[in-house]
Design an enzyme around this catalytic site. Structure first.
Site, PDB file in Angstrom:
ATOM      1  N   ALA A 155      -2.134 -69.616  18.932  1.00 48.08           N
ATOM      2  CA  ALA A 155      -3.069 -70.654  19.367  1.00 48.08           C
ATOM      3  C   ALA A 155      -3.583 -70.367  20.781  1.00 48.08           C
ATOM      4  CB  ALA A 155      -2.425 -72.033  19.249  1.00 48.08           C
ATOM      5  N   CYS A 156      -3.572 -71.373  21.650  1.00 45.26           N
ATOM      6  CA  CYS A 156      -4.169 -71.207  22.974  1.00 45.26           C
ATOM      7  C   CYS A 156      -3.404 -70.229  23.859  1.00 45.26           C
ATOM      8  CB  CYS A 156      -4.268 -72.555  23.680  1.00 45.26           C
ATOM      9  SG  CYS A 156      -5.434 -73.690  22.888  1.00 45.26           S
ATOM     10  N   SER A 157      -2.201 -69.866  23.470  1.00 47.46           N
ATOM     11  CA  SER A 157      -1.422 -68.904  24.249  1.00 47.46           C
ATOM     12  C   SER A 157      -1.534 -67.487  23.718  1.00 47.46           C
ATOM     13  CB  SER A 157       0.059 -69.327  24.276  1.00 47.46           C
ATOM     14  OG  SER A 157       0.224 -70.488  25.058  1.00 47.46           O
TER      15      SER A 157
END
Length: 373
Positions: A155-157
């Site tokens: 995801a966002c990481s």
């Protein structure tokens, strides 16, 4: 000991800019049509009337003023409320490969190397447009890169997790150079009919070249002093779209197949998690807040960034110390912190310390401590 350095970055920005006013106009037109369609049920108390959105609401909630998207017309059409991206044939370049090519070529040029110097390609992003074949392998061929490639999703990481993966591959000696690309088509999994989230995301693609310092050619280099990752399971940010939808007889257009979050819960749980991660990472490297010249934080929400920066630094950061690109690009998932790094590092001098940090669904968070070499 092998020193791994970042020697080049690139940024692909879509041509279509959508400001808050345009987005609000489309949402409110859609909401009015829905309220008119259900007027009797609303009058009878059987249904709640939809609230309208506003630019002031969006900016106060998030700090976002604008976003770039691959297609604006579909998003701003009250009859559609989603981007229109025509399906491509199997022999045509995928959308994410096209985005990645643009950003990757910029990164290679700034690193002063050729595509065939690359031995590892990682495409890391929150949503991949297909399960297989890997977009990274398609990009590898389109660029003319060597070695091998694979896709990954945290995801966002995704970008910071890919940074650790690539840095470890170089440090171990298995490759000398790696390319990380983050093609985010966030507009495709955003519910533009949800007042609380219709403004959150934008589209973009970033790229980074990592090299063994011994073979690097670029003058500008950022040494990776350390990476640290953490995950903690949570349902507070979720997207239930997947290949099992067809066998579980789930509605592929159901709201849970798009981005869903419990915003207040995310804020309360993620901010302390990230602050602890960064502080512990700095301490493990025998560094303190006073040593940090730049925080390139994940660009999800201005209030979250402000709180995390205060907890890490012990004071309110200036705009140069914790640069913001969220107002222009909105949340671009894994690309956000890399956009901040790409656009806001020119004033740093040799020896300055900076931190790339991501956080998002999972929960997942990544901290990468850099020093300008």
């Amino acid at each position: 000991m092998t020193q791994v350095v970042i020697t080049g970055t690139g940024l692909y920005t879509p041509a279509h800019a959508v400001d808050n006013e345009a987005l609000v106009k489309a949402f409110n037109a859609w909401a009015k049509a829905e309220n008119d369609r259900h007027a009797d049920a609303i009058a009878a108390g059987e249904r709640e009337a939809l609230e309208y959105s506003s630019s002031a609401f969006i900016e106060k909630a998030s700090g976002i003023k604008n976003r770039y998207v691959l297609d604006a017309d579909g998003i701003l059409d009250p009859q559609r409320m989603r981007p229109h991206l025509p399906e491509r044939g199997n022999d045509e370049p995928s959308i994410q490969c096209e985005m990645a090519l643009d950003a990757a070529r910029q990164a290679l040029a700034s690193a002063g190397i050729e595509a065939d110097d690359i031995e590892l390609v990682i495409v890391a992003c929150s949503n991949l447009e297909r399960a297989y074949p890997a977009v990274a392998v398609e990009l590898q061929q389109a660029l003319g890169a060597g070695g091998y490639g694979f896709d990954m999703n945290v995801a966002c990481s995704s970008a910071t997790f890919a940074l650790e993966t690539a840095a470890n591959a170089i440090a171990s000696g298995s490759v000398k150079r790696a390319l990380i690309v983050n093609p985010e088509i966030c507009s495709a999994h955003l519910n533009f009919c949800d007042r609380d989230s219709h403004f959150i995301f934008g589209d973009a693609c970033t790229a980074m070249v990592l090299e063994n310092d011994a073979v690097a050619r670029a003058e500008e280099r950022y040494a990776i002093l350390g990476t640290r990752l953490v995950t903690q399971f949570s349902n507070a940010i979720r997207n239930n779209a997947g290949f099992l939808n067809r066998v579980t007889d789930a509605d592929p257009n159901a709201l849970d197949k798009l981005f869903v979050q419990e915003g207040r819960r995310v804020f309360k749980e993620v901010c302390p998690l990230v602050a602890r991660l960064i502080c512990a990472h700095l301490a493990s490297l025998e560094l303190g807040a006073e040593d940090v010249s730049r925080l390139w934080l994940h660009q999800a929400n201005q209030n979250m960034n402000d709180l995390i920066a205060r907890k890490v630094l012990g004071a309110n950061p200036g705009p140069e110390q914790a640069p913001v690109i969220l107002d222009r690009y909105a949340n671009t998932s894994s690309a956000g912190s890399i956009i901040a790094f790409h656009l806001h590092r020119d004033s740093l001098v040799r020896g300055d310390i900076g931190i790339i940090c991501s956080f998002g669904a999972g929960y997942s968070a990544g901290s990468v401590v850099l020093q300008k070499a």
